[in-house]
Design a protein around this motif. Structure first.
Motif, PDB file in Angstrom:
ATOM      1  N   PRO A  18       0.825  -1.212   0.000  1.00 53.48           N
ATOM      2  CA  PRO A  18       0.000   0.000   0.000  1.00 53.48           C
ATOM      3  C   PRO A  18       0.858   1.261   0.000  1.00 53.48           C
ATOM      4  O   PRO A  18       1.937   1.294   0.590  1.00 53.48           O
ATOM      5  N   ALA A  19       0.369   2.280  -0.684  1.00 51.13           N
ATOM      6  CA  ALA A  19       1.093   3.546  -0.743  1.00 51.13           C
ATOM      7  C   ALA A  19       0.685   4.390   0.454  1.00 51.13           C
ATOM      8  O   ALA A  19      -0.267   5.160   0.392  1.00 51.13           O
ATOM      9  N   THR A  20       1.380   4.218   1.558  1.00 48.73           N
ATOM     10  CA  THR A  20       0.984   4.867   2.809  1.00 48.73           C
ATOM     11  C   THR A  20       1.940   5.975   3.233  1.00 48.73           C
ATOM     12  O   THR A  20       1.663   6.689   4.192  1.00 48.73           O
ATOM     13  N   LEU A  21       3.060   6.126   2.548  1.00 51.84           N
ATOM     14  CA  LEU A  21       4.041   7.135   2.917  1.00 51.84           C
ATOM     15  C   LEU A  21       3.845   8.405   2.096  1.00 51.84           C
ATOM     16  O   LEU A  21       3.327   8.361   0.978  1.00 51.84           O
ATOM     17  N   SER A  22       4.261   9.514   2.658  1.00 54.77           N
ATOM     18  CA  SER A  22       4.375  10.752   1.897  1.00 54.77           C
ATOM     19  C   SER A  22       5.850  11.116   1.812  1.00 54.77           C
ATOM     20  O   SER A  22       6.700  10.543   2.507  1.00 54.77           O
ATOM     21  N   TYR A  23       6.137  12.093   0.963  1.00 54.86           N
ATOM     22  CA  TYR A  23       7.526  12.481   0.729  1.00 54.86           C
ATOM     23  C   TYR A  23       7.585  13.992   0.594  1.00 54.86           C
ATOM     24  O   TYR A  23       6.858  14.577  -0.206  1.00 54.86           O
ATOM     25  N   HIS A  24       8.434  14.627   1.393  1.00 54.04           N
ATOM     26  CA  HIS A  24       8.507  16.081   1.394  1.00 54.04           C
ATOM     27  C   HIS A  24       9.935  16.548   1.631  1.00 54.04           C
ATOM     28  O   HIS A  24      10.555  16.161   2.631  1.00 54.04           O
ATOM     29  N   ASP A  25      10.450  17.338   0.704  1.00 51.49           N
ATOM     30  CA  ASP A  25      11.805  17.879   0.827  1.00 51.49           C
ATOM     31  C   ASP A  25      12.831  16.789   1.095  1.00 51.49           C
ATOM     32  O   ASP A  25      13.755  16.952   1.909  1.00 51.49           O
ATOM     33  N   LEU A  26      12.641  15.652   0.433  1.00 52.77           N
ATOM     34  CA  LEU A  26      13.541  14.499   0.491  1.00 52.77           C
ATOM     35  C   LEU A  26      13.483  13.745   1.824  1.00 52.77           C
ATOM     36  O   LEU A  26      14.369  12.946   2.133  1.00 52.77           O
ATOM     37  N   TRP A  27      12.429  13.971   2.612  1.00 52.91           N
ATOM     38  CA  TRP A  27      12.180  13.222   3.843  1.00 52.91           C
ATOM     39  C   TRP A  27      10.970  12.306   3.638  1.00 52.91           C
ATOM     40  O   TRP A  27       9.996  12.678   2.984  1.00 52.91           O
ATOM     41  N   TRP A  28      10.997  11.133   4.258  1.00 54.55           N
ATOM     42  CA  TRP A  28       9.859  10.213   4.246  1.00 54.55           C
ATOM     43  C   TRP A  28       8.933  10.527   5.424  1.00 54.55           C
ATOM     44  O   TRP A  28       9.393  10.741   6.549  1.00 54.55           O
ATOM     45  N   ILE A  29       7.631  10.526   5.153  1.00 53.01           N
ATOM     46  CA  ILE A  29       6.626  10.849   6.173  1.00 53.01           C
ATOM     47  C   ILE A  29       5.717   9.623   6.353  1.00 53.01           C
ATOM     48  O   ILE A  29       4.937   9.285   5.449  1.00 53.01           O
ATOM     49  N   PRO A  30       5.783   8.913   7.490  1.00 54.52           N
ATOM     50  CA  PRO A  30       4.951   7.710   7.678  1.00 54.52           C
ATOM     51  C   PRO A  30       3.458   7.993   7.866  1.00 54.52           C
ATOM     52  O   PRO A  30       2.658   7.067   7.858  1.00 54.52           O
ATOM     53  N   ASN A  31       3.077   9.247   8.063  1.00 56.97           N
ATOM     54  CA  ASN A  31       1.666   9.601   8.279  1.00 56.97           C
ATOM     55  C   ASN A  31       1.081   8.891   9.504  1.00 56.97           C
ATOM     56  O   ASN A  31      -0.060   8.430   9.487  1.00 56.97           O
ATOM     57  N   ASP A  32       1.882   8.807  10.564  1.00 53.06           N
ATOM     58  CA  ASP A  32       1.393   8.233  11.819  1.00 53.06           C
ATOM     59  C   ASP A  32       0.802   9.353  12.683  1.00 53.06           C
ATOM     60  O   ASP A  32       0.860  10.530  12.296  1.00 53.06           O
ATOM     61  N   PRO A  33       0.222   9.028  13.829  1.00 52.29           N
ATOM     62  CA  PRO A  33      -0.403  10.081  14.654  1.00 52.29           C
ATOM     63  C   PRO A  33       0.584  10.986  15.391  1.00 52.29           C
ATOM     64  O   PRO A  33       0.157  11.896  16.096  1.00 52.29           O
ATOM     65  N   TYR A  34       1.887  10.750  15.227  1.00 56.81           N
ATOM     66  CA  TYR A  34       2.869  11.426  16.057  1.00 56.81           C
ATOM     67  C   TYR A  34       3.707  12.456  15.294  1.00 56.81           C
ATOM     68  O   TYR A  34       4.678  12.980  15.838  1.00 56.81           O
ATOM     69  N   GLY A  35       3.352  12.718  14.041  1.00 52.23           N
ATOM     70  CA  GLY A  35       4.112  13.677  13.250  1.00 52.23           C
ATOM     71  C   GLY A  35       5.513  13.225  12.926  1.00 52.23           C
ATOM     72  O   GLY A  35       6.423  14.043  12.740  1.00 52.23           O
ATOM     73  N   SER A  36       5.719  11.906  12.809  1.00 53.67           N
ATOM     74  CA  SER A  36       7.057  11.361  12.584  1.00 53.67           C
ATOM     75  C   SER A  36       7.531  11.604  11.151  1.00 53.67           C
ATOM     76  O   SER A  36       6.731  11.746  10.229  1.00 53.67           O
ATOM     77  N   PHE A  37       8.842  11.591  10.980  1.00 54.77           N
ATOM     78  CA  PHE A  37       9.455  11.643   9.657  1.00 54.77           C
ATOM     79  C   PHE A  37      10.820  10.981   9.756  1.00 54.77           C
ATOM     80  O   PHE A  37      11.353  10.785  10.855  1.00 54.77           O
ATOM     81  N   MET A  38      11.383  10.605   8.613  1.00 53.29           N
ATOM     82  CA  MET A  38      12.646   9.880   8.686  1.00 53.29           C
ATOM     83  C   MET A  38      13.468  10.043   7.421  1.00 53.29           C
ATOM     84  O   MET A  38      12.935  10.284   6.325  1.00 53.29           O
ATOM     85  N   ALA A  39      14.771   9.913   7.606  1.00 53.42           N
ATOM     86  CA  ALA A  39      15.715   9.731   6.520  1.00 53.42           C
ATOM     87  C   ALA A  39      15.981   8.241   6.421  1.00 53.42           C
ATOM     88  O   ALA A  39      16.106   7.561   7.439  1.00 53.42           O
ATOM     89  N   SER A  40      16.059   7.730   5.204  1.00 53.66           N
ATOM     90  CA  SER A  40      16.148   6.278   5.037  1.00 53.66           C
ATOM     91  C   SER A  40      17.100   5.925   3.916  1.00 53.66           C
ATOM     92  O   SER A  40      17.106   6.571   2.861  1.00 53.66           O
ATOM     93  N   GLY A  41      17.915   4.881   4.149  1.00 51.67           N
ATOM     94  CA  GLY A  41      18.869   4.444   3.149  1.00 51.67           C
ATOM     95  C   GLY A  41      18.881   2.937   2.982  1.00 51.67           C
ATOM     96  O   GLY A  41      18.492   2.189   3.881  1.00 51.67           O
TER      97      GLY A  41
END
Length: 395
Positions: free
Chosen positions: A326-349
């Motif tokens: 499922p396409a559940t992630l967002s992407y903004h300014d080269l950061w991944w956004i899990p769209n969880d209730p906590y406003g999380s974001f991550m860099a991933s390699g």
């Protein structure tokens, strides 16, 4: 295989079908090809307050096959090299495995894209970078290419549609071709393609309207990095040092790998220690500040997860996810956004590198690993584990 491969043998390990090969690569980048330091500055290292160890060892998480796994087994399944967990500014868990040492910079791979995205966002905030401008405004020699004709904002959201040198676009093959540009020893016999990153970018041609499709492609980041170099008149390494690395109290210099022109591999050639990456993440979690010193504008640090634009960047799949995921992630300014209730974001390699920041959980997690990327090797659901750790710490 057992033990570590030699550096001389490493170039033959294309694909890294054994974690030991991947681990040798992730910790030895500057021994393989030229590199440039990201200076830590002349100040003393900032303190990392530490809690007593062992608080998380008894937790159980979901493994790659849906099975319950205690944290040590989960980390083993993920081929973890380091796990650092910071909660409310305190280092509550610090662990190193497989002989990896705290003072050794570790390959961040594509997590480095997010760090460049943060620099670009700061320059935008300061009025030096125009998101709506065509890339060719900053890099005239890219005019007529897929990147030069796109807007800066398209690069920040992987929004270009392009192919290289007239080839049908294939993400996995183009990633390998990019590595061959960067490292001559990875080029096949008779290679006549681009020998530098700039030459590689110049072969990109538009195949569709930019801003209409999410396409995770290294060239977007390299074109963005060139824009930032032109704006600031300095190297990517010096820029990251000046704006961030020399201001967060880092213990060690980080570094970028270089191509034959001495240009940094901005999309994934960055290495740093886990402790320094934790400092970087904690600065972002605290609204861009360390104590009373503002490192990054608060307006930039606090809108990484909330500034996702409508349209093509709204919902995407993780690059390594199967097509049916499922396409559940967002992407903004080269950061991944899990769209969880906590406003999380991550860099991933690739190979399991993660910098996970969750403001509502007061959580920063650094995960370094040497995973094998293959359909035959199920990926460990690390994000779910990170959220479980955060929920436990907040309970």
């Amino acid at each position: 295989m057992t033990g570590m491969p030699t550096l001389a043998d490493l170039v033959w390990a294309r694909g890294y079908t054994d974690p030991a090969w991947a681990r040798r690569h992730t910790t030895s980048g500057r021994e393989l090809i030229p590199s440039r330091s990201v200076w830590r500055g002349s100040g003393t290292a900032s303190a990392l307050p530490t809690a007593p160890p062992g608080a998380l060892d008894s937790l159980t998480f979901t493994g790659p096959h849906g099975q319950p796994l205690p944290l040590p087994e989960l980390l083993a399944a993920a081929e973890t090299d380091a796990l650092l967990v910071m909660h409310r500014g305190t280092l509550v868990h610090e662990q190193y495995l497989h002989g990896y040492e705290p003072h050794v910079p570790h390959f961040n791979a594509s997590a480095a894209k997010s760090y460049l995205g943060l620099v670009a966002a700061v320059l935008t905030h300061d009025g030096q970078l125009d998101r709506g401008a065509q890339v060719a405004k900053y890099v005239p020699e890219l005019a007529g290419t897929a990147f030069g004709d796109a807007q800066v904002d398209h690069l920040l959201h992987m929004g270009t549609r392009m192919s290289y040198a007239g080839r049908p676009y294939d993400k996995a093959l183009e990633a390998q071709r990019y590595f061959a540009v960067l490292a001559p020893q990875l080029r096949p016999y008779g290679y006549t393609g681009p020998a530098t990153i700039r030459e590689h970018l110049a072969t990109a041609r538009t195949t569709g309207e930019p801003g209409t499709e999410f396409r995770y492609e290294n060239g977007n980041v390299e074109a963005l990095a060139e824009c930032l170099r032109r704006i600031t008149g300095t190297t990517t390494s010096a820029l990251l040092s000046e704006m961030i690395w020399s201001r967060i109290g880092a213990e060690e210099d980080a570094y970028y790998l270089l191509d034959a022109d001495g240009t940094e591999a901005a999309c994934g050639g960055f290495s740093a220690t886990a402790r320094d990456l934790a400092r970087f993440g904690e600065m972002i979690r605290c609204g861009g500040a360390i104590g009373d010193r503002q490192i990054v504008p608060e307006a930039v640090a606090t809108t990484i997860a909330s500034g996702v634009p409508d349209g093509y960047a709204r919902r995407v799949r993780f690059p390594a996810a199967p097509p049916e995921a499922p396409a559940t992630l967002s992407y903004h300014d080269l950061w991944w956004i899990p769209n969880d209730p906590y406003g999380s974001f991550m860099a991933s390699g690739i190979h399991g590198q993660r910098l996970f920041i969750s403001p509502a959980l007061d959580l920063v997690i650094v995960h370094y690993a040497s995973q094998i990327v293959s359909p035959a090797v199920p990926q460990v659901p690390l994000v779910q584990a990170f959220l479980g750790i955060g929920a436990h710490l907040c309970a």
